[in-house]
Structure formats: C-alpha cells, structure tokens
Design an enzyme around this catalytic site. Structure first.
Site, PDB file in Angstrom:
ATOM      1  N   VAL A  39      73.994  -0.912  52.768  1.00  0.00           N
ATOM      2  CA  VAL A  39      73.897   0.114  51.723  1.00  0.00           C
ATOM      3  C   VAL A  39      73.419   1.401  52.385  1.00  0.00           C
ATOM      4  CG1 VAL A  39      72.566   0.811  49.683  1.00  0.00           C
ATOM      5  CG2 VAL A  39      73.481  -1.504  49.845  1.00  0.00           C
ATOM      6  N   ASP A  40      74.202   2.466  52.236  1.00  0.00           N
ATOM      7  CA  ASP A  40      73.788   3.748  52.806  1.00  0.00           C
ATOM      8  C   ASP A  40      73.083   4.580  51.738  1.00  0.00           C
ATOM      9  OD1 ASP A  40      75.757   4.962  51.204  1.00  0.00           O
ATOM     10  OD2 ASP A  40      77.209   5.025  52.834  1.00  0.00           O
ATOM     11  N   SER A  41      72.629   5.760  52.119  1.00  0.00           N
ATOM     12  CA  SER A  41      71.846   6.585  51.190  1.00  0.00           C
ATOM     13  C   SER A  41      72.657   6.994  49.967  1.00  0.00           C
ATOM     14  CB  SER A  41      71.289   7.822  51.905  1.00  0.00           C
ATOM     15  OG  SER A  41      72.341   8.565  52.484  1.00  0.00           O
ATOM     16  N   ASP A  43      75.070   5.182  48.539  1.00  0.00           N
ATOM     17  CA  ASP A  43      75.110   3.992  47.689  1.00  0.00           C
ATOM     18  C   ASP A  43      73.792   3.843  46.929  1.00  0.00           C
ATOM     19  OD1 ASP A  43      77.624   3.313  48.704  1.00  0.00           O
ATOM     20  OD2 ASP A  43      76.796   1.983  50.237  1.00  0.00           O
TER      21      ASP A  43
END
Length: 85
Positions: A39-41, A43
């Site tokens: 999960v990136d920022s 997301d």
C-alpha cells in the site's frame, strides 16, 4: 450505521483495499503492515478518506503518522468514532 466493531472495521478496510486493487487485501489481518500489502501513500489516502466518510470521523496527519498496520487503522477508527477497541 456502519459496524463499529473491530471485525466490522477490519472488513471495511479489506473491502476498501480490494476496491482500490490492493493485492491480497481480502486476507489482510490486524497485524498486516501496509508494506506487506504494498500500500503506497496514495492508497492510504484513499483508504482514510473512505473510513472518514463511512464512520463520520476526521483523521489528522498527526494521527495517521504512527499507523503502520491494518490493526492500527482499525483501532484509530474505533477510537475516533467513540468506541474503544
């Protein structure tokens, strides 16, 4: 009204992660980290916005900084919604 239990919020987090196409989201557990889910920022911002809308809460950047796992997000949501985990 949304299900304000640990399990209910966990399921909401899983559903939202699935909606934004996070691989493995349906198997996320409380101790699953964002890194494990990839999960990136961006997301995370989408997830937080969905939780805010669902539970009528506001999550500040300061409150979000220590959130590293699915469980952290669930606990924070419950706390802000007035329920203790």
């Amino acid at each position: 009204m949304a299900d304000l239990t640990e399990e209910g919020v966990l399921q909401r987090v899983r559903d939202e992660l699935e909606a934004i196409k996070v691989p493995g989201a349906e198997n996320a557990e409380l101790d699953t980290t964002w890194e494990e889910l990839d999960v990136d920022s961006l997301d995370l911002v989408e997830l937080i916005k969905a939780l805010e809308d669902e539970y009528q809460i506001v999550i500040s950047d300061d409150e979000l900084k220590p959130v590293e796992t699915v469980g952290d997000a669930v606990k924070l949501t419950l706390k802000l919604a007035g329920t203790t985990a």
